[in-house]
Design an enzyme around this catalytic site. Structure first.
Site, PDB file in Angstrom:
ATOM      1  N   SER A  69       0.870  -1.163  -0.129  1.00 19.11           N
ATOM      2  CA  SER A  69       0.082   0.082  -0.086  1.00 19.11           C
ATOM      3  C   SER A  69       0.986   1.234  -0.104  1.00 19.11           C
ATOM      4  CB  SER A  69      -1.169  -0.001   1.251  1.00 19.11           C
ATOM      5  OG  SER A  69      -1.534   1.295   1.430  1.00 19.11           O
ATOM      6  N   TYR A 126      -1.985  -0.645  11.162  1.00 21.22           N
ATOM      7  CA  TYR A 126      -2.092  -1.168  10.001  1.00 21.22           C
ATOM      8  C   TYR A 126      -0.797  -0.658   9.128  1.00 21.22           C
ATOM      9  CZ  TYR A 126      -3.343  -0.794   4.857  1.00 21.22           C
ATOM     10  OH  TYR A 126      -3.223  -0.966   3.342  1.00 21.22           O
TER      11      TYR A 126
END
Length: 272
Positions: free
Chosen positions: A132, A145
């Site tokens: 990501s 995260y």
């Protein structure tokens, strides 16, 4: 040339779209996920659903064993499965942190370890890890995260150097915001973990900002991202990493050139 592909997280989001697109191109795709019923429709396009739970080592071994028994090789492993647990660092239970790391990092790593010996034996293979842009920058309330994605980036970098000698390519794909259930899952966790805490007011503002952001212009459609990833899969010569989606390159550029305090201020300002 048709490839034997193992793709995790195929039951929803970009994984579902990628599996469908690759199968339509003639690749032999094994779509792996816990919810086999969600992949029934993929059978129409030639995808072969296979049960795999990244938190269960036995299912990892069994999934790889079935593919090797059927095909004799795995040409490409696409580690796509993952999810986001957002919430204040102080309030997210470590049990939830461990669950996220099990899926986003440790399960992914165990599956990769299981596939690598076969790729080494065939002296070829490609492993694509879906990270990501959140593996390059950190946003407010997303600490755990981002920690899992930063770890995935480091693991991929190390593995890339180790695997080169054996003809195995390691690729990192770093998407930005995509219109998937990701944002809903992240904000649900964020609000649940912050109830009654010192961060509750801040968390509510961040959740509203995330929801507004995902309704805005800097969000990519799953189909757009999937097509980009399929193109990378079909490319003969690949780069070590790819930033995909609207605004990703700008964000990483700003993170690179701005002093840390200024970038922190921008993150806080944009989300609260």
């Amino acid at each position: 040339m048709s490839k034997i592909i193992l793709l995790t997280g195929a039951s929803s989001g970009i994984g579902f779209q990628i599996a469908k697109d690759l199968a339509k191109e003639g690749h032999k795709v094994y779509g792996a996920a816990r919810h086999l019923e969600k992949m029934e429709i993929l059978k129409r396009f030639g995808v072969r659903p296979i049960y795999l739970d990244l938190t269960n080592e036995q299912t990892i071994k069994q999934a790889v064993s079935v593919i090797i028994e059927n095909e004799g090789r795995i040409d490409l492993l696409l580690n796509n499965a993952g999810y986001a647990t957002f919430g204040p660092f102080e309030d997210v239970p470590l049990e939830s942190v461990r669950e996220q790391f099990e899926v986003n990092l440790f399960g992914l790593a165990r599956l990769t370890q299981e596939v690598l010996p076969y790729m080494r034996a065939q002296k070829s293979g490609r492993i694509i890890n879906i990270s990501s842009v959140g593996g390059r920058i950190t946003t407010l309330m997303g600490t755990w995260y981002h920690a899992s994605k930063y770890a995935l980036e480091a693991m991929s970098d190390g593995l890339r150097m180790e695997s080169k000698l054996f003809g195995i390519e390691i690729v990192l794909i770093e998407p930005g915001n995509i219109k998937t259930p990701w944002s809903e899952i992240a904000t649900n966790h964020l609000l649940a973990f912050s109830v009654g805490s010192a961060y509750e007011g801040m968390a509510e503002k961040v959740a509203q900002s995330i929801q507004s952001m995902y309704a805005g212009p800097f969000v990519s459609e799953p189909d757009f991202v999937a097509k980009k990833i399929v193109k990378i899969i079909n490319t003969r010569r690949v780069k070590p990493r790819y930033l995909i989606g609207r605004g990703t390159k700008i964000l990483v550029f700003l993170h690179t050139i701005l002093p840390t305090k200024i970038f922190d201020w921008l993150m806080i300002k944009s989300l609260t």
